[in-house]
Structures are given as structure tokens and as C-alpha cells.
Design an enzyme around this catalytic site. Sequence first.
Site, PDB file in Angstrom:
ATOM      1  N   CYS A   2      35.941  20.838 -34.051  1.00 25.67           N
ATOM      2  CA  CYS A   2      37.120  21.264 -33.302  1.00 25.67           C
ATOM      3  C   CYS A   2      38.339  20.477 -33.814  1.00 25.67           C
ATOM      4  O   CYS A   2      38.226  19.321 -34.192  1.00 25.67           O
ATOM      5  CB  CYS A   2      37.025  21.080 -31.807  1.00 25.67           C
ATOM      6  SG  CYS A   2      35.664  21.971 -31.065  1.00 25.67           S
ATOM      7  N   ARG A  27      37.071  21.835 -39.565  1.00 21.55           N
ATOM      8  CA  ARG A  27      36.475  21.099 -38.439  1.00 21.55           C
ATOM      9  C   ARG A  27      35.814  22.006 -37.410  1.00 21.55           C
ATOM     10  O   ARG A  27      35.157  21.536 -36.485  1.00 21.55           O
ATOM     11  CB  ARG A  27      37.543  20.264 -37.752  1.00 21.55           C
ATOM     12  CG  ARG A  27      38.149  19.216 -38.660  1.00 21.55           C
ATOM     13  CD  ARG A  27      39.134  18.401 -37.890  1.00 21.55           C
ATOM     14  NE  ARG A  27      38.466  17.694 -36.825  1.00 21.55           N
ATOM     15  CZ  ARG A  27      38.000  16.452 -36.941  1.00 21.55           C
ATOM     16  NH1 ARG A  27      38.125  15.800 -38.068  1.00 21.55           N
ATOM     17  NH2 ARG A  27      37.401  15.872 -35.932  1.00 21.55           N
ATOM     18  N   GLY A 100      35.566  17.289 -27.810  1.00 21.96           N
ATOM     19  CA  GLY A 100      34.608  16.391 -27.166  1.00 21.96           C
ATOM     20  C   GLY A 100      33.797  17.141 -26.130  1.00 21.96           C
ATOM     21  O   GLY A 100      33.751  18.369 -26.128  1.00 21.96           O
ATOM     22  N   GLU A 480      18.504  15.858 -50.757  1.00 27.61           N
ATOM     23  CA  GLU A 480      19.934  16.185 -50.758  1.00 27.61           C
ATOM     24  C   GLU A 480      20.176  17.525 -51.470  1.00 27.61           C
ATOM     25  O   GLU A 480      20.999  18.331 -51.038  1.00 27.61           O
ATOM     26  CB  GLU A 480      20.731  15.031 -51.395  1.00 27.61           C
ATOM     27  CG  GLU A 480      22.179  15.320 -51.751  1.00 27.61           C
ATOM     28  CD  GLU A 480      23.019  15.901 -50.619  1.00 27.61           C
ATOM     29  OE1 GLU A 480      22.618  15.848 -49.451  1.00 27.61           O
ATOM     30  OE2 GLU A 480      24.081  16.462 -50.929  1.00 27.61           O
ATOM     31  N   GLU A 487      22.580  24.737 -47.010  1.00 22.53           N
ATOM     32  CA  GLU A 487      23.811  24.665 -46.225  1.00 22.53           C
ATOM     33  C   GLU A 487      24.815  25.735 -46.617  1.00 22.53           C
ATOM     34  O   GLU A 487      25.472  26.322 -45.755  1.00 22.53           O
ATOM     35  CB  GLU A 487      24.395  23.274 -46.502  1.00 22.53           C
ATOM     36  CG  GLU A 487      25.450  22.782 -45.603  1.00 22.53           C
ATOM     37  CD  GLU A 487      25.865  21.350 -45.982  1.00 22.53           C
ATOM     38  OE1 GLU A 487      26.632  20.780 -45.250  1.00 22.53           O
ATOM     39  OE2 GLU A 487      25.416  20.810 -47.030  1.00 22.53           O
ATOM     40  N   LYS A 605      32.885  20.246 -40.197  1.00 19.21           N
ATOM     41  CA  LYS A 605      32.954  19.062 -41.058  1.00 19.21           C
ATOM     42  C   LYS A 605      32.494  17.779 -40.377  1.00 19.21           C
ATOM     43  O   LYS A 605      31.787  16.993 -40.970  1.00 19.21           O
ATOM     44  CB  LYS A 605      34.380  18.897 -41.589  1.00 19.21           C
ATOM     45  CG  LYS A 605      34.558  17.730 -42.554  1.00 19.21           C
ATOM     46  CD  LYS A 605      33.777  17.931 -43.837  1.00 19.21           C
ATOM     47  CE  LYS A 605      33.911  16.791 -44.809  1.00 19.21           C
ATOM     48  NZ  LYS A 605      32.847  16.848 -45.829  1.00 19.21           N
TER      49      LYS A 605
HETATM   50  C1  F6R Z   1      26.102  17.875 -45.810  1.00 18.16           C
HETATM   51  C2  F6R Z   1      26.949  17.209 -44.849  1.00 18.16           C
HETATM   52  C3  F6R Z   1      26.366  16.666 -43.574  1.00 18.16           C
HETATM   53  C4  F6R Z   1      26.947  15.278 -43.327  1.00 18.16           C
HETATM   54  C5  F6R Z   1      26.517  14.747 -41.962  1.00 18.16           C
HETATM   55  C6  F6R Z   1      27.068  13.351 -41.692  1.00 18.16           C
HETATM   56  O1  F6R Z   1      26.795  18.302 -46.924  1.00 18.16           O
HETATM   57  O2  F6R Z   1      28.095  17.082 -45.087  1.00 18.16           O
HETATM   58  O3  F6R Z   1      24.974  16.635 -43.584  1.00 18.16           O
HETATM   59  O4  F6R Z   1      26.518  14.439 -44.358  1.00 18.16           O
HETATM   60  O5  F6R Z   1      26.944  15.607 -40.950  1.00 18.16           O
HETATM   61  O6  F6R Z   1      28.463  13.348 -41.729  1.00 18.16           O
HETATM   62  P1  F6R Z   1      29.268  12.017 -41.920  1.00 18.16           P
HETATM   63  O7  F6R Z   1      29.007  11.516 -43.281  1.00 18.16           O
HETATM   64  O8  F6R Z   1      30.713  12.398 -41.706  1.00 18.16           O
HETATM   65  O9  F6R Z   1      28.773  11.055 -40.859  1.00 18.16           O
END
Ligand code: F6R
Length: 610
Positions: A2, A27, A100, A480, A487, A605
Site C-alpha cells: 500500500c 507497493r 497497516g 532463489e 514470482e 514490494k
Molecule cells: C523476491 C522478493 C521477496 C523479498 C521478501 C523480503 O524477489 O523480493 O521475496 O525478498 O519479501 O523483502 P525485504 O528484503 O524487503 O525484507
Amino acid sequence: MCGIVGYVGAQPAAPILVEGLTRLEHRGYDSAGVAVLGPSGLKVAKRAGRVRDLADGLPKRFGGKVGVGHTRWATHGAANDVNAHPHSDASRTVSIVHNGIIDNAAALRHRLTEDGVELVSDTDSEVVAHLVARSTADTLEGKVSEALAAIEGTYGLAVLHADFPDRIVAARNGSPLIIGVGDREMFVASDLAAIVRHTTTVAHLDDGEIASVTATGFTTYRQDLTSTAKSAVQLDVDPSSYDAGEHESFMRKEMHEQPAAAERALRGRLDERFGTAHLGGLNMDARETRAIRRVKILGCGSAYYVGQMGAGLVEELARIPADAEAASEFRYRNPVIEPDTLYVAVSQSGETIDTLLAVEEIRRKGGRVVGLVNVVGSAIARACDGGIYLHAGPEIAVASTKALTNMFLGFALLALQLGRVRDLSIADGRRLIAGLDRLPAQIEEVLAQEDTLAVLAKRLAEAESLFFVGRVRGFPVAREGAQKFKEISYRHAEAYQTSELKHGPLALICEQVPTVAIVPADELTDRNVGALHEIAARGGPLVVVTHEDVDLGDLTAHADLQRVDVPRNERELDPILLTIPLQLLAYHAALHLGHDIDKPRNLAKSVTVE
Ligand code: F6R
């Protein structure tokens, strides 16, 4: 997860809000909305779908120089027009946007309904609009403060009120919010990306703070409305780093930024003379560093998989037992926190709630946590005892690439420093430093294979289901690779230890199920090649990501084998070079299938809700 943007100034608010929302769409992107306060009162437009759908449907008369906007990733209630933000009270006096989760929303809804309030959406957020509207306080700040006193949960909040048409009142608890300072205009945003074209002078709200924002300035308060006297700072950021430039997507741009990002992660941190790394931000002296008996890495999703690579580096270079665990599971098993364990929280956004709560659990029990975080000043960075910033630059694509590469480098630096206060020799330290120095150019070499990888990716994209396999250093690489592939291509991609194939999944191998196998030149090469024979014997197509000096022997006679060679470096650093082709495979598979690469379905994101 969001996004919020707000504007108060002399210009029409709606175009600024819509442009800001477009910049925040990564987001959350299942619905969007804006509210503006104009001469004829409060106007709200919101709808399910993308920001461009909202923009196309905006009424002609939507004037107002104060406004708030929101782009949503649904948590409570389906992604539809009614559940989209902003939410308003029945008289359309108040409009709010919220990031939130309101934990006691059910109880508040019940109370409001009993008082005769009609709630129209399924969201937890709507209660805030009603609570503000029903407050009898004299000021908007007072109304918001009173509403917040009834709320339990997390919020980044921006509130408009028709009786106070010169201001936005914002509040933060656990969900980021910044105030942007312009020339007789001010902004509110959940992320700098929304306002970076207008200003880079910002104030970060802290948890528990309320801000009152008018065209000429802002004032910050605690929840009891005593002043917190906060001032804005000038951030050192290049606004163009938030644009995709000549690239057709942010993911492609960010993959190709990896050599430069890697150089930034290493700059000033390698000490050739002592064969070690300098990581001042860890806030630990040599004695404390030596006292560490165990390293525990916590992260989510891809950050967790890089954490597994990091654990391998720490064990190999420092000979300290190390492992990685999904931060989302950690605190629910009442973990034992040990005083001589170094906990490492790894996160691109620095906002992931599961990782943040894990950090808080460790610190609550007296443990020491350091952060490997990209976003400077983010919640996780601030919650840790010290840390290593990743310096990857803004990462906009949902699928993380350059930040992951820099996480790996952060772990390499940490492992080097831990190793060099223990038994890692100066010669080995220098060997690693030379290897790290070579990495950016080698990443560039792998990226240069993009055309070949695009051809392979198209073939993989045709399969409904794939395996990614690797062993020891290669297994987190496979995890990965599978993560990235599923994804953005939406194909089922499963990661397995190559050694475990014969214990079950080999049953699935056939001509329709390709395997991407990670086969570095190391002590396990022969065993890896042996397992590939078992796949080939069952007709399974193979893409082998390997080093050029690896001899695949008879396997090359297998009709359906493609080989991708990455350059050799020091064996400890293999995982990162082996990961880069997997990013390109995922990217080109998704491109071939016509998916929205930067905004994959159902994802966002940063995941700021549990
Ligand atoms: C995959 C991806 C997610 C993030 C995960 C953690 O490409 O981006 O799996 O790695 O949501 O996000 P952060 O690193 O922001 O804590």
C-alpha cells in the site's frame, strides 16, 4: 505494501497525487483512490484496478489544492471499488488513507454499528474515518489523536477534514511516513519515490508521532499533542534513479545496475593491508567480534535464501556455526536467544514486518542484532544495534535483484571480518578481497549473455512445472532461482537439493518437466553430474548453470541439454555469479509470457503486514 501520498499547496492536487501514486504502484496495485478538498467540499474518486484506470475515470471537476491518495494491496476485504481508499464518513466530512492493520477493527466496527454508524466497506481502515468524524475535539490534530487512542495496530495515516481545509494530519505507528518540504507546498508520502520529483527535503515521522501539515510548514507531536520539534533534512539522492530510463521495466534496469551497485557495496570497505573488511556500522570492537560463537540470519523470501548463502560464507570463512531461518516463523517458536550469538536481520526494504518483529523479539530478550538493509533509516535499520547498509540504490521492481546481490556482498564482508579476527589467514583474506574486486566485471560478463539466456527462457516458459536443483553452495542459488521464476512467470518452479531428487521428486521428471541444475566447479561436481545423468535417463530437459572448465562428459550427448557458463571466481563467492543467469531466465520467461514484470500478480514490494 500500500502506498500513501498527500499534497497541500497552491497547485491542483489531483494530478500531483495521481503521478505520486503511479510512482508508488509497486507497493500495491489492486485498487487506488484520491480525495481532494476544494471550494465545494470533499471529493473522492476510487476504484479497483491500476492507477491508470483511476486517472482515466477522474471526473473533469476534481479541483482542490489539498488532497490524499492511496494505492492498495488488499488485506481486509476484496480488491473492489468500495474497499479502495480513501475511506470517508457518511457526511463526507472526513477522508482517510491508511497503511497497516487495525488489530481491533472488529471490536471498533461493532461499537460504531451499535452507535448507528453504517460501515460500507469490509476494510479495517474505514473505522478510522468514522472515529475522526465523531471526535468532539476542537482541532483536527485533536480529533486524530482521540481516534488513535481507540486504535490498536499499525498505521501510516493521512487525514483530510472539510472543516480544516488548509491541512493534512498524518500519523505513524509501524508503517513508514515522511513529510516532504517544497516551496510553499508540502507533501506526505509512505515512500520517497512518490515525491522525489518535487522535493528531497524530508522529515521521517517516528512511531507514535502525529504531523500537522499545511502549505507553509509542518509541526510534529506525540500522541498526547506535546510537540516533538522535528526538522527536515536534505537527502542525498538522485531523483532519476527512480526512473526506468531507457529500460522497458525496472527489473531489467535493476539487473543491469548490478555491477555498479556491487561496486558501491564494496567501496571503502576492503582493507588490502590486513586482508579484511571494514564495517564500522556494526558497532562492535575486535574483542566483541571474537566472542561470537554462532551466527543466526533472519530474512523473508529471497532475503532468506541469500541469508542461506550468507550462512555458508560465515561458516566457510569464519568457521563459526551459522544458519538462516525464515523470519516469519522465528518468533512463533519462542526462540532461545543466546548472548554470544550474532543475529543478522536482512531486508531490502527494511520494512518487512516479519523481519522487524523478529528483531524486536531478539532485542526484547537481550540479543544483539545487526541489519543488512538497503533503505537508509528504515524501521529495521533503526531497530538494530548496528548494521551494514547495502547501497544498492532504490529498488522498484517487486522481484528483487540488485539488492540481493548486495546482500550477498554484505555477508561476504561480514564473514571476512569475522574470519579475520579468528583463524582466516591474511593470504586467504587477500584472496577473497581480490575475488570481490573481480566480481562487478564478472557480473557484467554474465549479463552480456542475456540474448542466449532469453532463448533458453522461452523454452522454459513453455513448461508448466520446473525443478531448480543444487547442492550445498548451489542449493540456496536454486531456491532463489525457483523463487524468481515462479514470482514473475507464474510457472510452478520447485527447488530441491540435487542429492534429494532420488528420494522422491525424480518420479516427476519427464520430457515435460525441465530442470535447471546448478553445477559449480567444486568438490561436488562429479556427484552433481551423476544426478544429472539420472534426469537425462528419464528424458528430462536440462539447463546446466556451471563453470566453463566443468566437463559434463557423456551428458553432452543428451539431446536436451543446454549449458550456461559463468566465470570462475573464488569458490566461496560462486553463489552470486551462479544466481545472475537465473534472474535473466525468470525475466525473459515472464516477458515471453506477456506478464507485467514489475508488478507480478498478488504481490507487492514490501510486506508490512503479518
Ligand atoms: C523476491 C522478493 C521477496 C523479498 C521478501 C523480503 O524477489 O523480493 O521475496 O525478498 O519479501 O523483502 P525485504 O528484503 O524487503 O525484507
